[in-house]
Design a protein around this motif. Structure first.
Motif, PDB file in Angstrom:
ATOM      1  N   UNK A 102       1.228  10.041  21.786  1.00 42.99           N
ATOM      2  CA  UNK A 102       2.320  11.135  23.336  1.00 42.99           C
ATOM      3  C   UNK A 102       2.664  12.195  22.095  1.00 42.99           C
ATOM      4  N   UNK A 103       4.159  12.655  23.224  1.00 41.66           N
ATOM      5  CA  UNK A 103       4.572  13.685  23.083  1.00 41.66           C
ATOM      6  C   UNK A 103       5.459  13.411  21.676  1.00 41.66           C
ATOM      7  N   UNK A 104       6.090  11.751  21.451  1.00 46.60           N
ATOM      8  CA  UNK A 104       6.495  11.766  20.727  1.00 46.60           C
ATOM      9  C   UNK A 104       6.047  11.035  19.474  1.00 46.60           C
ATOM     10  N   UNK A 105       5.257  10.591  19.564  1.00 50.04           N
ATOM     11  CA  UNK A 105       4.460   9.594  18.145  1.00 50.04           C
ATOM     12  C   UNK A 105       3.001   9.541  17.911  1.00 50.04           C
ATOM     13  N   UNK A 106       3.082   9.760  16.295  1.00 44.47           N
ATOM     14  CA  UNK A 106       1.607   9.988  16.001  1.00 44.47           C
ATOM     15  C   UNK A 106       1.504   8.935  14.929  1.00 44.47           C
ATOM     16  N   UNK A 107       0.008   8.449  15.094  1.00 42.49           N
ATOM     17  CA  UNK A 107      -0.564   7.055  13.725  1.00 42.49           C
ATOM     18  C   UNK A 107      -1.023   7.294  13.286  1.00 42.49           C
ATOM     19  N   UNK A 108      -1.542   7.167  11.253  1.00 44.50           N
ATOM     20  CA  UNK A 108      -2.051   8.488  10.997  1.00 44.50           C
ATOM     21  C   UNK A 108      -2.703   6.593   9.797  1.00 44.50           C
ATOM     22  N   UNK A 109      -3.806   7.726   8.993  1.00 44.59           N
ATOM     23  CA  UNK A 109      -4.060   6.000   8.195  1.00 44.59           C
ATOM     24  C   UNK A 109      -5.096   7.286   7.238  1.00 44.59           C
ATOM     25  N   UNK A 110      -4.429   6.373   5.670  1.00 45.87           N
ATOM     26  CA  UNK A 110      -5.363   7.598   4.557  1.00 45.87           C
ATOM     27  C   UNK A 110      -5.707   6.703   3.551  1.00 45.87           C
ATOM     28  N   UNK A 111      -7.254   7.402   2.915  1.00 44.53           N
ATOM     29  CA  UNK A 111      -6.975   6.774   1.394  1.00 44.53           C
ATOM     30  C   UNK A 111      -7.004   7.140   0.133  1.00 44.53           C
ATOM     31  N   UNK A 112      -7.115   6.806  -0.623  1.00 46.74           N
ATOM     32  CA  UNK A 112      -6.583   8.200  -1.811  1.00 46.74           C
ATOM     33  C   UNK A 112      -7.643   7.295  -3.311  1.00 46.74           C
ATOM     34  N   UNK A 113      -8.963   8.156  -3.224  1.00 49.66           N
ATOM     35  CA  UNK A 113      -9.498   7.140  -4.786  1.00 49.66           C
ATOM     36  C   UNK A 113      -8.801   8.358  -5.594  1.00 49.66           C
ATOM     37  N   UNK A 114      -8.387   7.165  -7.073  1.00 49.31           N
ATOM     38  CA  UNK A 114      -7.746   7.725  -8.004  1.00 49.31           C
ATOM     39  C   UNK A 114      -9.033   8.435  -8.770  1.00 49.31           C
ATOM     40  N   UNK A 115      -9.485   9.587  -9.525  1.00 49.55           N
ATOM     41  CA  UNK A 115     -10.519   9.552 -10.468  1.00 49.55           C
ATOM     42  C   UNK A 115     -10.163   9.813 -11.583  1.00 49.55           C
ATOM     43  N   UNK A 116      -8.327  10.222 -11.987  1.00 48.92           N
ATOM     44  CA  UNK A 116      -8.386  10.214 -13.841  1.00 48.92           C
ATOM     45  C   UNK A 116      -9.037   9.527 -14.737  1.00 48.92           C
ATOM     46  N   UNK A 117      -8.603   7.768 -14.030  1.00 48.72           N
ATOM     47  CA  UNK A 117      -8.886   7.594 -14.661  1.00 48.72           C
ATOM     48  C   UNK A 117     -10.174   5.794 -14.319  1.00 48.72           C
ATOM     49  N   UNK A 118     -11.619   6.154 -14.647  1.00 46.74           N
ATOM     50  CA  UNK A 118     -12.121   5.455 -14.129  1.00 46.74           C
ATOM     51  C   UNK A 118     -12.629   4.198 -14.365  1.00 46.74           C
ATOM     52  N   UNK A 119     -12.510   3.624 -15.371  1.00 47.42           N
ATOM     53  CA  UNK A 119     -12.528   2.384 -15.709  1.00 47.42           C
ATOM     54  C   UNK A 119     -11.251   1.203 -14.218  1.00 47.42           C
ATOM     55  N   UNK A 120     -10.289   2.180 -14.505  1.00 47.41           N
ATOM     56  CA  UNK A 120      -9.456   1.383 -13.822  1.00 47.41           C
ATOM     57  C   UNK A 120      -9.148   1.625 -12.663  1.00 47.41           C
ATOM     58  N   UNK A 121     -10.114   2.244 -11.577  1.00 50.24           N
ATOM     59  CA  UNK A 121      -9.765   2.768 -10.275  1.00 50.24           C
ATOM     60  C   UNK A 121      -9.206   1.757  -9.793  1.00 50.24           C
ATOM     61  N   UNK A 122      -8.283   2.259  -8.873  1.00 50.68           N
ATOM     62  CA  UNK A 122      -7.631   1.576  -7.880  1.00 50.68           C
ATOM     63  C   UNK A 122      -7.674   2.375  -6.337  1.00 50.68           C
ATOM     64  N   UNK A 123      -8.098   2.735  -5.475  1.00 51.26           N
ATOM     65  CA  UNK A 123      -7.860   2.805  -4.217  1.00 51.26           C
ATOM     66  C   UNK A 123      -6.612   2.464  -3.151  1.00 51.26           C
ATOM     67  N   UNK A 124      -5.932   3.185  -2.789  1.00 56.60           N
ATOM     68  CA  UNK A 124      -4.976   3.435  -1.975  1.00 56.60           C
ATOM     69  C   UNK A 124      -4.539   3.682  -0.700  1.00 56.60           C
ATOM     70  N   UNK A 125      -4.160   2.828   0.409  1.00 59.23           N
ATOM     71  CA  UNK A 125      -4.780   2.795   1.597  1.00 59.23           C
ATOM     72  C   UNK A 125      -3.104   3.478   1.876  1.00 59.23           C
ATOM     73  N   UNK A 126      -3.173   3.754   3.166  1.00 63.81           N
ATOM     74  CA  UNK A 126      -1.331   4.738   3.428  1.00 63.81           C
ATOM     75  C   UNK A 126      -1.835   4.122   5.415  1.00 63.81           C
ATOM     76  N   UNK A 127      -1.049   3.459   5.506  1.00 65.26           N
ATOM     77  CA  UNK A 127       0.093   3.687   7.677  1.00 65.26           C
ATOM     78  C   UNK A 127       0.867   4.420   7.893  1.00 65.26           C
ATOM     79  N   UNK A 128       0.706   4.942   8.441  1.00 63.36           N
ATOM     80  CA  UNK A 128       1.728   5.566   8.737  1.00 63.36           C
ATOM     81  C   UNK A 128       1.943   5.628  10.191  1.00 63.36           C
ATOM     82  N   UNK A 129       3.517   5.496  10.584  1.00 61.61           N
ATOM     83  CA  UNK A 129       3.553   5.783  12.365  1.00 61.61           C
ATOM     84  C   UNK A 129       5.117   7.374  11.801  1.00 61.61           C
TER      85      UNK A 129
END
Length: 109
Positions: A62-89
């Motif tokens: 609505x005019x004052x509320x947003x919801x978002x989702x993002x995912x980040x894939x780390x590429x620097x160190x492939x051996x210990x790769x982690x993905x980060x998820x974020x949910x934001x209001x």
């Protein structure tokens, strides 16, 4: 730095570029691009050079509320790769009667 380009009456392109210094001498550079459709839905991708890729989606409920989702894939160190998820209001406080904040276009808050 970024800008909003009106592609037509329903679509906006929001490219951005950021360079920052970390810990005094490390340089981090981000490049991103988002598409805003009908001032309600937003989709985008981002790349932090040498470190990660991200994608995001966002919906304005609505005019004052947003919801978002993002995912980040780390590429620097492939051996210990982690993905980060974020949910934001996000709340636009100006819509709740507090007008001490500067007014912004709806796609920036």
């Amino acid at each position: 730095a970024g800008y909003v380009y009106n592609l037509d009456y329903m679509y906006k392109l929001k490219p951005s570029f950021m360079v920052r210094a970390l810990d005094g001498n490390l340089i981090s550079t981000d490049l991103s691009a988002n598409i805003l459709w009908n001032d309600k839905f937003e989709f985008g991708i981002s790349h932090r050079f040498g470190k990660s890729f991200s994608s995001m989606m966002q919906i304005r409920l609505n005019e004052y509320l947003k919801v978002s989702y993002s995912i980040t894939a780390i590429t620097k160190n492939i051996i210990n790769q982690n993905n980060f998820h974020e949910l934001k209001i996000s709340f636009d406080m100006n819509k709740f009667g507090n007008h001490s904040f500067k007014e912004k276009p709806p796609f920036y808050w």
